[in-house]
Design an enzyme around this catalytic site. Structure first.
Site, PDB file in Angstrom:
ATOM      1  N   THR A 179      23.724  -5.171   8.123  1.00 33.04           N
ATOM      2  CA  THR A 179      24.451  -4.052   8.728  1.00 33.04           C
ATOM      3  C   THR A 179      24.309  -2.798   7.879  1.00 33.04           C
ATOM      4  OG1 THR A 179      26.016  -5.491   9.808  1.00 33.04           O
ATOM      5  CG2 THR A 179      26.847  -3.325   9.212  1.00 33.04           C
ATOM      6  N   ARG A 207      29.666 -12.581  21.239  1.00 32.94           N
ATOM      7  CA  ARG A 207      30.288 -12.515  19.903  1.00 32.94           C
ATOM      8  C   ARG A 207      30.263 -11.086  19.335  1.00 32.94           C
ATOM      9  NH1 ARG A 207      28.862 -10.739  14.546  1.00 32.94           N
ATOM     10  NH2 ARG A 207      30.184 -11.853  13.107  1.00 32.94           N
ATOM     11  N   GLY A 209      31.470  -8.875  15.808  1.00 31.10           N
ATOM     12  CA  GLY A 209      31.988  -8.985  14.439  1.00 31.10           C
ATOM     13  C   GLY A 209      32.945  -7.855  14.106  1.00 31.10           C
ATOM     14  N   ASP A 210      33.025  -7.551  12.824  1.00 31.63           N
ATOM     15  CA  ASP A 210      33.990  -6.544  12.354  1.00 31.63           C
ATOM     16  C   ASP A 210      33.509  -5.106  12.533  1.00 31.63           C
ATOM     17  OD1 ASP A 210      31.996  -7.279  10.424  1.00 31.63           O
ATOM     18  OD2 ASP A 210      33.021  -5.990   8.987  1.00 31.63           O
ATOM     19  N   THR A 230      30.264  -4.620   5.215  1.00 30.56           N
ATOM     20  CA  THR A 230      29.184  -5.515   5.642  1.00 30.56           C
ATOM     21  C   THR A 230      29.495  -6.906   5.126  1.00 30.56           C
ATOM     22  OG1 THR A 230      26.855  -6.103   5.448  1.00 30.56           O
ATOM     23  CG2 THR A 230      27.798  -4.831   3.627  1.00 30.56           C
ATOM     24  N   GLY A 231      29.311  -7.901   5.967  1.00 36.73           N
ATOM     25  CA  GLY A 231      29.598  -9.263   5.518  1.00 36.73           C
ATOM     26  C   GLY A 231      29.866 -10.151   6.711  1.00 36.73           C
ATOM     27  N   GLY A 233      31.542 -11.197   9.464  1.00 37.10           N
ATOM     28  CA  GLY A 233      32.499 -10.416  10.234  1.00 37.10           C
ATOM     29  C   GLY A 233      33.800 -11.125  10.575  1.00 37.10           C
TER      30      GLY A 233
HETATM   31  N1  ASP Z   1      29.551  -7.676   9.576  1.00 40.53           N
HETATM   32  C1  ASP Z   1      28.491  -7.904  10.526  1.00 40.53           C
HETATM   33  C2  ASP Z   1      28.966  -8.820  11.616  1.00 40.53           C
HETATM   34  O1  ASP Z   1      29.686  -9.759  11.323  1.00 40.53           O
HETATM   35  C3  ASP Z   1      27.279  -8.519   9.914  1.00 40.53           C
HETATM   36  C4  ASP Z   1      26.708  -7.757   8.758  1.00 40.53           C
HETATM   37  O2  ASP Z   1      27.456  -7.170   7.977  1.00 40.53           O
HETATM   38  O3  ASP Z   1      25.471  -7.765   8.628  1.00 40.53           O
HETATM   39  O4  ASP Z   1      28.563  -8.634  12.741  1.00 40.53           O
END
Ligand code: ASP
Length: 313
Positions: A179, A207, A209-210, A230-231, A233
């Site tokens: 991300t 789905r 994410g965050d 980023t992480g 989610g």
């Molecule tokens: N946070 C993002 C998600 O969960 C993924 C990412 O940070 O690459 O969609």
């Protein structure tokens, strides 16, 4: 006190020097530098923080090695579903979008939603219908195709698992959240944050994410700070990461560094949530915490010196 400053990320994860080639590392650092320069060029001439984070994220979305824009990963159906959000700290206005597949720069659509829709968060085909009323151009599927992403998806498409960016190398230990995001402080004292992603490879059932969730993956408040995450989610949503950091500053008087350290290196770790974030406070202090092996990141203060980093220092 820094007059203005910007920080960006291109994802966190198990990013190890042993899995990197010098050519690839150079490409990543070049892309990070270009994105900082895109934001700084605006901040230097007095543009507002929102314009700077949008420009920096657009630059990252246009670089195929990050999981956003043209580099977005494949869903279970072999499509692309991108999410993005943007927030201004001046007046707590925000725009977010999820599940779009044909817009070159999703962060621009998030900003258009904030400015023109009268809403905060739009999704899917209807969000694209709104985009067309704003004059956005749609890209064909091929624009989002890359052989590397396709191979990552082929490796997992017949399984039930959804995977992190670069999941094809999991056996060798690589795991990356690709991300992208940016935070900035402008000369007027305004903060802004922006985040954009393709989500997770082989994700299904819509789905999300965050990244597009205000308060989880993105948050900005002129009284406190601006955050882009980023992480993994699911954990970042449950920990309400971005707003939590702002609240620790606002209600408990923590410094930016203390608040970031507590949420990323203590709270999230205890929950099992891997990842990191970029943060800037109203004084122009920057924090770039992560609890994974590495995070693609870069930052610059008003002196214009661009610094990039990938691994743990
Ligand atoms: N946070 C993002 C998600 O969960 C993924 C990412 O940070 O690459 O969609």
């Amino acid at each position: 006190m820094n007059k203005f400053a910007i920080a960006i990320h291109g994802g966190a994860g198990t990013i190890l020097p042993s899995l990197m080639t010098p050519e690839k590392e150079q490409a990543y650092r070049g892309a990070l530098t270009n994105a900082i320069n895109a934001g700084m060029a605006l901040l230097k001439v007095g543009a507002n923080a929102e314009e700077a984070v949008e420009a920096a994220v657009m630059s990252l979305e246009d670089f195929p090695l990050f999981n956003a824009g043209c580099g977005a990963v494949f869903t279970h159906q072999g499509t692309h579903q991108m999410d993005a959000s943007i927030m201004e700290g001046k007046n707590l206005t925000a725009g977010a979008v999820s599940g779009i597949s044909r817009i070159k720069n999703p962060i621009q659509l998030a900003r258009a939603i904030k400015e023109k829709s009268g809403h905060v968060y739009l999704s899917g085909e209807e969000a694209e219908a709104f985009a067309s009323t704003c004059g956005f151009r749609f890209e064909p599927n091929e624009y989002f195709y890359s052989e590397e992403r396709y191979q990552q998806w082929l490796a997992v498409k017949d399984t039930d698992s959804y995977q992190l960016d670069h999941a094809d190398k999991l056996e060798q230990g690589e795991k990356k959240f690709g991300t992208v995001g940016a935070v900035a402080l402008d000369v007027h004292g305004n903060l802004a944050a922006a985040t954009s992603t393709g989500g997770m490879t082989n994700k299904r059932y819509g789905r999300i994410g965050d990244t597009p969730i205000i308060g989880a993956g993105t948050y900005a408040n002129n009284q406190t700070c601006a955050i882009s995450c980023t992480g993994h989610g699911e954990f970042f949503i449950r920990a309400v990461v971005a707003y939590d950091i702002s609240c620790l500053i606002e209600y408990k008087g923590l410094s930016l560094a203390e608040a970031c350290k507590f949420v990323v290196n203590d709270k999230l770790v205890k929950m099992g949530g891997e990842g990191g974030l970029v943060a800037i406070d109203k004084f122009g202090n920057i924090s770039l915490p992560f609890n994974s092996e590495g995070m693609y990141r870069a930052w610059s203060y008003a002196d214009g010196l661009v610094q990039t980093a990938i691994y743990k220092d």
